[in-house]
Scaffold this active site. Structure first.
Site, short mmCIF file in Angstrom:
data_model
loop_
_atom_site.label_atom_id
_atom_site.label_comp_id
_atom_site.label_asym_id
_atom_site.label_seq_id
_atom_site.Cartn_x
_atom_site.Cartn_y
_atom_site.Cartn_z
N ARG A 223 36.59 58.35 0.61
CA ARG A 223 35.95 59.15 -0.02
C ARG A 223 36.04 59.52 -1.17
NH1 ARG A 223 32.59 58.73 3.57
NH2 ARG A 223 31.94 60.54 5.19
N HIS A 271 28.98 52.28 -2.22
CA HIS A 271 29.33 53.22 -0.88
C HIS A 271 28.59 52.52 0.32
CE1 HIS A 271 29.84 57.07 1.28
NE2 HIS A 271 30.05 56.00 2.53
#
Ligand SMILES: NC(=O)c1ccc[n+]([C@@H]2O[C@H](COP(=O)([O-])OP(=O)(O)OC[C@H]3O[C@@H](n4cnc5c(N)ncnc54)[C@H](OP(=O)(O)O)[C@@H]3O)[C@@H](O)[C@H]2O)c1
Length: 308
Positions: A223, A271
């Site tokens: 993250r 991502h």
């Protein structure tokens, strides 16, 4: 047993078709067309609007489309229903392949060869053999263990770190604060596959970077909140770190003009290190629903006090 699908970034119609193949009797609704909220027993979600799930009085389980669930846990109104995170072979294989791809890219100086080819330069640059390259993996859960297992047969010297002590056949492990020091001191590559929690936020920062050997490469596929961006830029600028592969960012999409876009030592991906492919992940969702309907315990339920 109606399911409500809520995601701005996953394809509802593909999910509808995959789940229909496995659970033909499951009514499938796509938010915001949810009909009577009292019908909804299962919510299959990625970043639903805060408060939405609290308005579903008969919710039996919340099924996350992602492996990381901190966006859901950040909603103070999240109902008590079990929260099941995504654990599926397709996603796990994807992540292991991403980590191997990034480690090899730096170890085999792929970017330099791309530049050399553009100028028709024939010049072997040399590289350290895999057995002399030490890879430290932060997080030895489903994804961290899979990444370690993918690197080991290529000869890399792998060490993994977890919160609690782990005994995983074939994988060297450490845990806790002392374990992190030991791992950092011997990580030519530092791979982050931790969940984002109060304890892990900002872990990829100045003090951990300083503990890495000079020339180390950081790979963050967990993250954006794990990384202190300014500390990374400083460590790359000083030459202490030699590169970074980043798949996740504090702000996504990464904004135009962000220094990471053009940094010569940073490799950016949008991502997509581990993707929730419906064809490869629908079994996990169908299994969770079958279990819930049969009154069996659900698998991969998030421990809300732990945060993952
Ligand atoms: N970029 C992408 O496309 C993508 C895709 C999927 C997932 N992700 C990220 O990857 C993360 C990991 O997924 P996963 O399925 O592997 O999670 P997981 O199975 O829950 O594993 C988490 C691991 O992290 C360790 N851990 C947690 N807190 C820690 C701490 N304070 N100190 C040391 N170790 C700690 C856990 O230790 P214990 O074993 O001791 O509990 C466990 O080994 C997700 O949370 C998500 O953020 C990214």
């Amino acid at each position: 047993m109606t399911l409500l699908f809520v995601s701005a970034s996953d394809n509802a119609e593909v999910w509808r078709a995959e789940l229909a193949r496995r659970l033909p009797d499951l009514p499938f609704r796509v938010w915001p067309d949810m009909g009577d909220p009292a019908d909804i027993r299962y919510a299959l979600v990625w970043k639903p609007p805060a408060g939405l799930l609290a308005g579903l009085p008969n919710l039996k389980a919340i099924l996350s489309l992602g492996a990381g669930v901190e966006p859901l846990l950040n909603d103070p109104t999240l109902p008590d229903a079990p929260l099941v995170r995504m654990v599926a072979e397709g996603l796990t294989e994807d992540m292991a392949a991403y980590v191997v791809l990034q480690v090899l890219r730096w170890q085999r100086t792929l970017d330099a060869y791309v530049r050399q080819q553009a100028e028709a330069v024939w010049k072997p640059l040399g590289h350290r053999p895999a057995s002399e390259v030490r890879v430290g993996i932060l997080g030895l859960g489903v994804l961290g263990e899979a990444a370690a297992r993918a690197l080991l047969p290529l000869g890399f010297d792998v060490l993994g770190w977890s919160r609690t002590r782990k005994d995983i056949p074939g994988i060297a492990t450490v845990h806790g604060a002392d374990g992190l020091k030991e791992l950092a001191a011997r990580s030519d590559f530092l791979v982050c596959l931790l969940p984002l929690t109060a304890e892990t936020r900002g872990i990829l920062g100045a003090s951990l970077f300083a503990a890495l050997p000079r020339g180390a490469v950081v790979i963050n596929a967990a993250r954006g909140g794990h990384l202190v961006e300014a500390d990374l830029l400083a460590a790359l600028g000083s030459g202490h770190l030699s590169g970074a592969s980043l798949d996740v960012f504090a702000e996504e999409p990464l904004r135009a003009g962000h220094p990471f876009w053009t940094h010569p030592k940073i490799h950016v991906t949008p991502h997509n290190a581990g993707v929730t492919h419906p064809s490869r992940c629908a079994d996990h969702v169908a299994d969770a629903i079958r279990r819930a309907e049969a009154g069996q315990p659900l698998l991969h339920v998030v421990d809300r006090t732990r945060g993952y």
